[in-house]
Scaffold this motif. Structure first.
Motif, PDB file in Angstrom:
ATOM      1  N   ALA A 124      36.827  -5.290  46.536  1.00  0.00           N
ATOM      2  CA  ALA A 124      36.423  -6.103  44.921  1.00  0.00           C
ATOM      3  C   ALA A 124      35.307  -6.582  45.289  1.00  0.00           C
ATOM      4  O   ALA A 124      34.100  -6.582  44.840  1.00  0.00           O
ATOM      5  CB  ALA A 124      37.612  -5.588  44.588  1.00  0.00           C
ATOM      6  N   ARG A 125      35.566  -8.120  46.216  1.00  0.00           N
ATOM      7  CA  ARG A 125      34.781  -8.982  45.834  1.00  0.00           C
ATOM      8  C   ARG A 125      33.195  -9.114  46.481  1.00  0.00           C
ATOM      9  O   ARG A 125      32.083  -9.244  46.534  1.00  0.00           O
ATOM     10  CB  ARG A 125      35.570 -10.683  46.780  1.00  0.00           C
ATOM     11  N   ARG A 126      34.082  -8.758  47.656  1.00  0.00           N
ATOM     12  CA  ARG A 126      32.551  -8.339  48.885  1.00  0.00           C
ATOM     13  C   ARG A 126      31.405  -7.032  47.931  1.00  0.00           C
ATOM     14  O   ARG A 126      30.577  -7.381  48.242  1.00  0.00           O
ATOM     15  CB  ARG A 126      33.231  -7.402  50.304  1.00  0.00           C
ATOM     16  N   VAL A 127      31.967  -6.253  46.898  1.00  0.00           N
ATOM     17  CA  VAL A 127      31.451  -4.972  47.234  1.00  0.00           C
ATOM     18  C   VAL A 127      30.358  -5.041  45.857  1.00  0.00           C
ATOM     19  O   VAL A 127      29.633  -4.634  45.853  1.00  0.00           O
ATOM     20  CB  VAL A 127      32.027  -3.235  46.691  1.00  0.00           C
ATOM     21  N   THR A 128      30.769  -6.260  44.670  1.00  0.00           N
ATOM     22  CA  THR A 128      30.543  -6.610  43.678  1.00  0.00           C
ATOM     23  C   THR A 128      29.838  -8.158  44.000  1.00  0.00           C
ATOM     24  O   THR A 128      29.742  -8.985  42.655  1.00  0.00           O
ATOM     25  CB  THR A 128      31.115  -6.491  42.816  1.00  0.00           C
ATOM     26  N   ALA A 129      29.013  -8.249  44.891  1.00  0.00           N
ATOM     27  CA  ALA A 129      29.167  -9.930  45.097  1.00  0.00           C
ATOM     28  C   ALA A 129      27.733  -9.773  43.927  1.00  0.00           C
ATOM     29  O   ALA A 129      27.370 -11.088  43.845  1.00  0.00           O
ATOM     30  CB  ALA A 129      29.062 -10.010  46.899  1.00  0.00           C
ATOM     31  N   GLU A 130      27.115  -8.666  44.741  1.00  0.00           N
ATOM     32  CA  GLU A 130      25.718  -9.028  43.810  1.00  0.00           C
ATOM     33  C   GLU A 130      25.481  -8.275  42.424  1.00  0.00           C
ATOM     34  O   GLU A 130      24.522  -8.078  42.208  1.00  0.00           O
ATOM     35  CB  GLU A 130      25.008  -8.719  44.643  1.00  0.00           C
ATOM     36  N   TRP A 131      26.653  -7.817  41.744  1.00  0.00           N
ATOM     37  CA  TRP A 131      26.672  -7.196  40.368  1.00  0.00           C
ATOM     38  C   TRP A 131      26.524  -8.147  39.909  1.00  0.00           C
ATOM     39  O   TRP A 131      27.350  -9.206  39.344  1.00  0.00           O
ATOM     40  CB  TRP A 131      28.177  -6.380  40.201  1.00  0.00           C
ATOM     41  N   PRO A 132      25.726  -8.321  38.669  1.00  0.00           N
ATOM     42  CA  PRO A 132      25.691  -8.668  37.213  1.00  0.00           C
ATOM     43  C   PRO A 132      27.222  -8.916  36.639  1.00  0.00           C
ATOM     44  O   PRO A 132      27.830  -7.847  37.248  1.00  0.00           O
ATOM     45  CB  PRO A 132      24.477  -8.324  36.116  1.00  0.00           C
ATOM     46  N   ASP A 133      27.119  -9.797  35.547  1.00  0.00           N
ATOM     47  CA  ASP A 133      28.838  -9.134  34.484  1.00  0.00           C
ATOM     48  C   ASP A 133      28.703  -8.361  34.140  1.00  0.00           C
ATOM     49  O   ASP A 133      30.049  -7.284  33.728  1.00  0.00           O
ATOM     50  CB  ASP A 133      28.890 -10.620  34.373  1.00  0.00           C
ATOM     51  N   ALA A 134      27.732  -7.642  34.141  1.00  0.00           N
ATOM     52  CA  ALA A 134      27.701  -6.903  32.421  1.00  0.00           C
ATOM     53  C   ALA A 134      28.403  -5.612  33.292  1.00  0.00           C
ATOM     54  O   ALA A 134      28.820  -4.307  32.780  1.00  0.00           O
ATOM     55  CB  ALA A 134      26.311  -6.337  32.289  1.00  0.00           C
TER      56      ALA A 134
END
Length: 295
Positions: free
Chosen positions: A252-262
């Motif tokens: 989950a950390r790897r796939v959401t590393a570039e995701w904004p908080d929203a």
């Protein structure tokens, strides 16, 4: 069509003529038999109408009645036909019965046979009264079954009935009942290695009407077109490895590393990581907590 009707009419008239002539022949024999057993001239003249007339009545009753009543009429017809045949046969065997004026005479030389023939000849008028009255009562009380009207287009009538509005229906639809909502227990927090966060309880949902539940159930049970494929054997299936909580968190950390908080939501994590909704919510809370600390 007219030729066909004329042929049927001619056949009926010919049949009536044959029956009338046969009755005339039988009438002579039955009249002599009635005079031989003690009937006067008037009674002997009417005697053939009692026997052969009941046969005609029973024949008409068989064409009208059904079931047990028709069986009864057939038995009466058979019994009186056999009795008339026996008496005509006896009339042909006894020459004394062929005179112009028939006095009292024996119907057979053997006494038991004579007694039986006299009993038969004298019991037929009484039987005509009983059986004739019963047949007439059955015919008068008979009610033919109604013929159902043919349905020209059953599918169109069914479709019209289904398309009727609620106001056109004979009875109004009952008010939807409120189903009892069962609270699901809160899931237990899972330790992901670095932090243990409590899981937010699920919000209480509004009661769902029973009508809506039934519609969903019917839609779910509706047959769906499936391809005609066989079931895959267990041996041919690729095993799905079970991931630990730490592995889920790392992925989950790897796939959401570039995701904004929203964008970090439980649904997005669930679809990307392919895990259960409960684990997705726990991963979301953990990742948001880590981002909050880093900020």
């Amino acid at each position: 069509m007219s030729l066909h009707r004329k042929g049927r009419a001619a056949l009926v008239l010919a049949l009536v003529a044959v029956v009338v002539m046969a009755f005339r022949v039988s009438w002579n024999a039955l009249r002599d038999i009635a005079g031989a057993v003690g009937a006067d001239e008037t009674a002997a003249t009417l005697y053939p109408f009692v026997v052969d007339g009941l046969m005609a009545l029973a024949l008409i009753a068989t064409l009208v009645l059904v079931g047990r009543d028709r069986t009864f009429a057939l038995r009466v017809l058979g019994t009186y036909t056999l009795a008339s045949l026996v008496l005509n046969y006896v009339h042909g065997l006894v020459p004394e019965l062929h005179g112009d004026t028939v006095d009292w005479a024996r119907l057979a030389d053997w006494d038991p046979a004579n007694w039986a023939l006299v009993l038969l000849a004298t019991s037929l008028p009484v039987g005509s009264i009983y059986f004739g009255s019963d047949l007439v009562a059955k015919v008068l009380h008979h009610r033919p079954a109604p013929i159902p009207a043919p349905v020209t287009n059953a599918e169109e009538s069914t479709k019209t009935e289904s398309n009727r509005s609620t106001a056109d229906l004979p009875e109004s639809a009952p008010a939807p009942a409120v189903a009892t909502v069962l609270r699901v227990p809160d899931p237990v927090a899972v330790d992901f290695g670095k932090s243990t966060l409590p899981v937010k309880p699920l919000p209480a949902s509004d009661p769902v009407p029973v009508a809506a539940i039934e519609r969903r159930t019917v839609a779910a049970e509706a047959p769906r077109s499936r391809r005609a494929t066989g079931r895959v054997p267990e041996v041919a299936r690729s095993p799905r490895p079970r991931r630990t909580a730490a592995q889920l968190l790392d992925e989950a950390r790897r796939v959401t590393a570039e995701w904004p908080d929203a964008k970090v939501t439980a649904e997005g994590i669930r679809r990307t990581v392919r895990t259960s909704p409960a684990n997705a919510r726990m991963l979301r809370d953990t990742l948001l907590a880590e981002r909050g600390k880093a900020a």
